[in-house]
Design an enzyme around this catalytic site. Structure first.
Site, PDB file in Angstrom:
ATOM      1  N   GLY A   7      87.347  86.956   7.474  1.00 17.37           N
ATOM      2  CA  GLY A   7      87.483  85.964   8.529  1.00 17.37           C
ATOM      3  C   GLY A   7      88.592  84.979   8.207  1.00 17.37           C
ATOM      4  CB  ALA A   8      92.036  84.653   8.954  1.00 16.29           C
ATOM      5  N   GLY A   9      89.359  82.401  10.145  1.00 14.67           N
ATOM      6  CA  GLY A   9      89.127  81.346  11.126  1.00 14.67           C
ATOM      7  C   GLY A   9      89.225  79.965  10.512  1.00 14.67           C
ATOM      8  CB  VAL A  11      85.203  78.015   7.312  1.00 15.35           C
ATOM      9  CG1 VAL A  11      84.714  77.943   5.868  1.00 15.35           C
ATOM     10  CG2 VAL A  11      84.545  76.910   8.136  1.00 15.35           C
ATOM     11  N   GLY A  12      87.270  80.135   6.634  1.00 11.69           N
ATOM     12  CA  GLY A  12      87.865  81.108   5.735  1.00 11.69           C
ATOM     13  C   GLY A  12      89.375  80.978   5.677  1.00 11.69           C
ATOM     14  CG  ASN A 102      76.848  76.492   9.432  1.00 12.90           C
ATOM     15  OD1 ASN A 102      77.162  75.870   8.426  1.00 12.90           O
ATOM     16  ND2 ASN A 102      77.575  76.473  10.537  1.00 12.90           N
ATOM     17  CE  LYS A 185      77.319  73.301   5.602  1.00 14.02           C
ATOM     18  NZ  LYS A 185      78.273  74.428   5.557  1.00 14.02           N
ATOM     19  CD  GLU A 268      77.352  79.567  13.214  1.00 18.57           C
ATOM     20  OE1 GLU A 268      77.250  80.490  12.395  1.00 18.57           O
ATOM     21  OE2 GLU A 268      77.821  78.447  12.929  1.00 18.57           O
TER      22      GLU A 268
END
Length: 307
Positions: A7-9, A11-12, A102, A185, A268
Site C-alpha cells: 500500500g502506497a497510500g 500511511v504506507g 486500525n 490506540k 472502517e
C-alpha cells in the site's frame, strides 16, 4: 533488510518514503495503474518535517518472485483480503508481517492465513491524508511506529527490525507490551471516530454546543470500559493525555473516518467501532453511544451501496 510496503497510500506511502529516503531497501506493492502513476509523477509528500518527491521502487502482485524479510502492511481494513492475496508470494518462513491497521481483528485474519508467529503487533501514530493532486499531506507533526512481538518477548528478529527502521526520520519504539499499546490506540481512535461521526462535526464544533463535552466524555468512558473488561485497562496517565483531544473548545480535529464520510468514501466502521462493540457485548456491557455510532455508520455504508 528487504522491506515490502503493501500500500502506497497515506500511511504506507509516508513511512515507506521516509525509509527509502534514508537508504533502506524498500519496495512498494501496488496496482499496475498506481505503479505507472508513481513512475510518472513520483511519490510526493508535504510534511512539516520536510517535503519529499521521489520515484519509488514498485512491484505488482504478478511480479513477485522472491520473499521479503519484512512486510509493512498499511492498507485499510476494507482492503485486507485483497492485500493478503496479493502479498502471499512475498511471505517466506522467516518473513515478519508488521501490520499497522486500525483496530485488532486483522491480527486474527492474518494469523489464520500466515500463522501466529509471522504476525507482529503494531501501532502507527501519524495523521496523513491524500489531497486532490495525489500528494500525501502530513496534518500533524506526530510520526511514530511502535512494534513488538505479541508475546511480549524481545526476540532477535524484533531487535533486527528495530535496528532496520530506527533513525529513519521518524520516531520508533520497540515495545514489550504491544498488545496494550494497540488497545490504547484503539480506544483513542474509536472515541474520536465515534464522537465526530455520531455528532457530525469537528471536536471544536461539538464542544461549543451545549452538552457536547459531556457526550464526548461519555463516548470515551464507554470505550475505556470495554478495554478494561477485555483485560487491557487504560492507565490514568494515558487518559489524562488524551482527554484534552475530546474536550477542546477551539479545535478543528476530526477523525479519518469522519473525513472519509464527508468525501462519500467507504469507512472502517466495522473494524474500529463494530468490533469494539462486539467486545463490549461479550462482557455484557451497556454502551448506548457506541451502539448508536455503529448504527449511524452502517446506515451510511448501506446508503453508499444502494447508490
Amino acid at each position: 533488510m528487504k522491506i515490502l510496503v503493501v500500500g502506497a497510500g497515506a500511511v504506507g506511502g509516508y513511512f515507506g518514503a521516509r525509509l527509502a529516503q534514508t537508504g533502506r531497501d524498500v519496495t512498494f506493492l501496488v496496482r499496475p495503474a498506481r505503479a505507472a502513476q508513481l513512475q510518472r509523477d513520483g511519490l510526493q509528500i508535504l510534511s512539516p518535517h520536510g517535503n519529499l518527491t521521489f520515484k519509488p521502487q514498485t512491484i505488482t502482485a504478478q511480479e513477485i518472485h522472491e520473499t521479503y524479510d519484512l512486510v509493512l502492511l498499511s492498507v485499510k481494513s476494507l482492503a485486507i483480503d485483497r492485500a493478503i492475496a496479493d502479498m502471499k508470494p512475498a511471505i517466506g518462513p522467516e518473513t515478519m508481517i508488521y501490520p499497522v491497521l486500525n483496530g485488532m481483528r486483522h491480527l486474527d485474519t492474518l494469523s489464520r492465513v500466515f500463522g501466529e508467529r509471522a504476525v507482529l503487533g503494531g501501532v502507527c501514530m501519524v495523521s496523513t491524508d491524500i489531497d486532490e493532486q495525489g500528494r500525501i499531506v502530513q496534518l500533524h507533526e506526530t510520526q511514530k511506529l511502535v512494534y513488538g512481538e505479541r508475546s511480549g518477548e524481545i526476540t532477535p528478529r524484533i531487535k533486527a527490525l528495530d535496528e532496520a527502521i530506527s533513525n529513519a526520520g521518524f520516531d520508533t519504539e520497540l515495545s514489550p507490551g504491544i498488545m496494550q499499546a494497540m488497545w490504547q490506540k484503539w480506544v483513542f481512535i474509536a472515541t474520536l471516530g465515534l464522537v465526530t461521526c455520531l455528532l457530525n462535526g469537528s471536536i471544536g464544533e461539538i464542544n461549543t454546543a451545549p452538552g457536547g463535552e459531556a457526550t464526548a466524555l461519555q463516548c470515551l468512558d464507554e470505550c475505556v470500559a470495554i478495554a478494561d473488561a477485555s483485560g487491557f485497562p487504560i492507565p490514568q496517565p494515558f487518559l489524562d493525555q488524551i482527554k484534552p483531544y475530546y474536550t477542546a473548545k477551539v479545535s478543528k480535529l476530526t477523525s479519518s473516518m469522519f473525513r472519509d464520510m464527508q468525501r462519500g468514501a467507504s469507512v472502517e466502521a466495522e473494524a474500529i467501532l463494530g468490533d469494539l462493540l462486539k467486545h463490549g457485548q461479550s462482557h455484557q456491557l451497556k454502551t448506548p453511544l457506541l451502539q448508536a455510532g455503529c448504527v449511524r455508520m452502517r446506515v451510511y455504508q448501506n446508503s453508499r451501496s444502494a447508490s
